[in-house]
Write a protein that holds these residues in place. Structure first.
Motif, PDB file in Angstrom:
ATOM      1  N   GLU A  27     -98.766 -16.482 -23.870  1.00  0.00           N
ATOM      2  CA  GLU A  27     -98.007 -15.691 -24.960  1.00  0.00           C
ATOM      3  C   GLU A  27     -97.843 -14.481 -24.637  1.00  0.00           C
TER       4      GLU A  27
ATOM      5  N   VAL B  34     -89.015 -17.887 -36.650  1.00  0.00           N
ATOM      6  CA  VAL B  34     -90.259 -17.463 -36.865  1.00  0.00           C
ATOM      7  C   VAL B  34     -91.191 -18.799 -37.485  1.00  0.00           C
TER       8      VAL B  34
ATOM      9  N   PHE C 223     -95.860 -11.383 -26.282  1.00  0.00           N
ATOM     10  CA  PHE C 223     -95.049 -10.813 -27.344  1.00  0.00           C
ATOM     11  C   PHE C 223     -94.621  -9.150 -26.837  1.00  0.00           C
TER      12      PHE C 223
ATOM     13  N   HIS D  30     -97.219 -28.471 -31.204  1.00  0.00           N
ATOM     14  CA  HIS D  30     -95.718 -28.238 -31.149  1.00  0.00           C
ATOM     15  C   HIS D  30     -95.165 -29.848 -31.605  1.00  0.00           C
TER      16      HIS D  30
ATOM     17  N   HIS E   1     -93.389 -18.444 -26.518  1.00  0.00           N
ATOM     18  CA  HIS E   1     -93.628 -17.535 -27.596  1.00  0.00           C
ATOM     19  C   HIS E   1     -93.589 -16.185 -26.856  1.00  0.00           C
TER      20      HIS E   1
ATOM     21  N   THR F 292     -90.261 -18.704 -31.994  1.00  0.00           N
ATOM     22  CA  THR F 292     -90.237 -20.043 -31.284  1.00  0.00           C
ATOM     23  C   THR F 292     -89.070 -20.267 -30.287  1.00  0.00           C
ATOM     24  N   ARG F 293     -89.349 -20.975 -29.148  1.00  0.00           N
ATOM     25  CA  ARG F 293     -88.345 -21.422 -28.265  1.00  0.00           C
ATOM     26  C   ARG F 293     -88.528 -22.911 -27.690  1.00  0.00           C
TER      27      ARG F 293
ATOM     28  N   ASN G  97    -102.169 -11.130 -26.084  1.00  0.00           N
ATOM     29  CA  ASN G  97    -100.820 -11.481 -26.080  1.00  0.00           C
ATOM     30  C   ASN G  97     -99.638 -10.697 -26.051  1.00  0.00           C
TER      31      ASN G  97
ATOM     32  N   THR H 188     -87.029 -27.399 -31.784  1.00  0.00           N
ATOM     33  CA  THR H 188     -87.027 -26.312 -32.679  1.00  0.00           C
ATOM     34  C   THR H 188     -86.085 -26.869 -33.748  1.00  0.00           C
TER      35      THR H 188
ATOM     36  N   ASP I 219     -83.577 -20.289 -28.621  1.00  0.00           N
ATOM     37  CA  ASP I 219     -84.597 -19.438 -29.618  1.00  0.00           C
ATOM     38  C   ASP I 219     -84.574 -19.946 -30.923  1.00  0.00           C
TER      39      ASP I 219
ATOM     40  N   ASP J  44     -98.173 -22.795 -25.169  1.00  0.00           N
ATOM     41  CA  ASP J  44     -99.377 -21.770 -25.888  1.00  0.00           C
ATOM     42  C   ASP J  44    -100.209 -21.030 -24.518  1.00  0.00           C
TER      43      ASP J  44
ATOM     44  N   PHE K 270     -94.840 -15.911 -35.564  1.00  0.00           N
ATOM     45  CA  PHE K 270     -94.570 -16.048 -34.071  1.00  0.00           C
ATOM     46  C   PHE K 270     -93.067 -16.728 -33.979  1.00  0.00           C
TER      47      PHE K 270
END
Length: 255
Positions: free
Chosen positions: A174, A35, A176, A93, A235, A49-50, A194, A67, A32, A171, A47
């Motif tokens: 997503e 943002v 959240f 990405h 995400h 990120t991972r 999302n 990342t 992980d 993507d 967002f």
């Protein structure tokens, strides 16, 4: 874990600890990250990120959507094996690829269509060694399968790690969690589609795929035929239960 907070949540609660390997299945880890700001419905939003790391049967490491590379993460990766493949699954990405290539000069970058051009538009030079192509089997194809989704804006390559039956999506889903996002952001995320547990591709991105709906239904069926047990997302919350049912729901917009 969610960061401790008082009163209303005013910022994105991250999936801490950050920048460290977290085992998810045998030979599969997630990392992980911090943002980033990304566009949603034409507005920039924070967002999480991972990235995903897979150790292949050869011992080589396959790193999806890299990342931030910290000294601690570098040390952890060094204990797993050589970083060999850096994967840019779509043209959103790519930001950290130059740093990874500088640290791992013997690694190879495999990228979806449009990554090099998009990076250049933002002043970033990406060294791509190979394109992710359906017609050209990748060195890891016996362990990690790929499915290409093409739209008017971008191509995203979704991967399936067969040994762990893990689907890796960037993507096109997503997800959240409402309790992790600021109150002011929940309504836009709900409008975009999302919010967990019913996350899918954001509305503006979905619209760029609609012209190819008939073909993409075949790609969707490929994902379903793999019968994943879990879905790793770049995400938002992982999908760890009822993966096939959630996959059907997330891609129902193709009907």
């Amino acid at each position: 874990m969610v960061r401790p907070m008082t009163g209303q949540l005013r910022q994105m609660a991250l999936y801490e600890p950050l920048n460290t390997l977290k085992p998810l299945s045998e030979n599969l880890w997630i990392v992980d990250g911090p943002v980033v700001k990304m566009s949603l419905l034409g507005v920039k939003f924070p967002f999480p990120t991972r990235m995903t790391v897979i150790r292949l049967k050869t011992g080589q490491l396959w790193c999806h959507s890299p990342t931030v590379l910290t000294p601690g993460l570098e040390a952890e990766l060094g204990k797993l094996g050589p970083v060999t493949y850096l994967i840019a699954p779509n043209k959103l990405h790519y930001v950290h690829l130059p740093n990874w290539r500088q640290k791992y000069p013997n690694s190879l970058t495999w990228a979806a269509d449009g990554v090099t051009e998009r990076a250049a538009q933002h002043g970033i030079s990406i060294q791509v060694d190979a394109q992710l192509r359906e017609s050209e089997p990748a060195p890891w194809a016996d362990e990690i399968e790929a499915c290409h989704f093409r739209g008017q804006f971008m191509e995203e390559v979704i991967f399936f790690h067969r040994p762990s039956r893990t689907l890796i999506v960037t993507d096109l889903i997503e997800n959240f969690e409402p309790n992790r996002v600021p109150l002011w952001l929940r309504i836009p995320l709900r409008l975009a589609g999302n919010l967990a547990p019913h996350g899918k591709a954001p509305l503006d991105l979905r619209l760029t795929f609609l012209r190819n709906k008939s073909q993409l239904r075949q790609q969707r069926q490929q994902l379903l035929d793999w019968h994943p047990q879990q879905i790793v997302l770049a995400h938002g919350a992982l999908i760890e239960n009822n993966a096939v049912e959630n996959l059907e729901r997330a891609f129902r917009w193709l009907d």
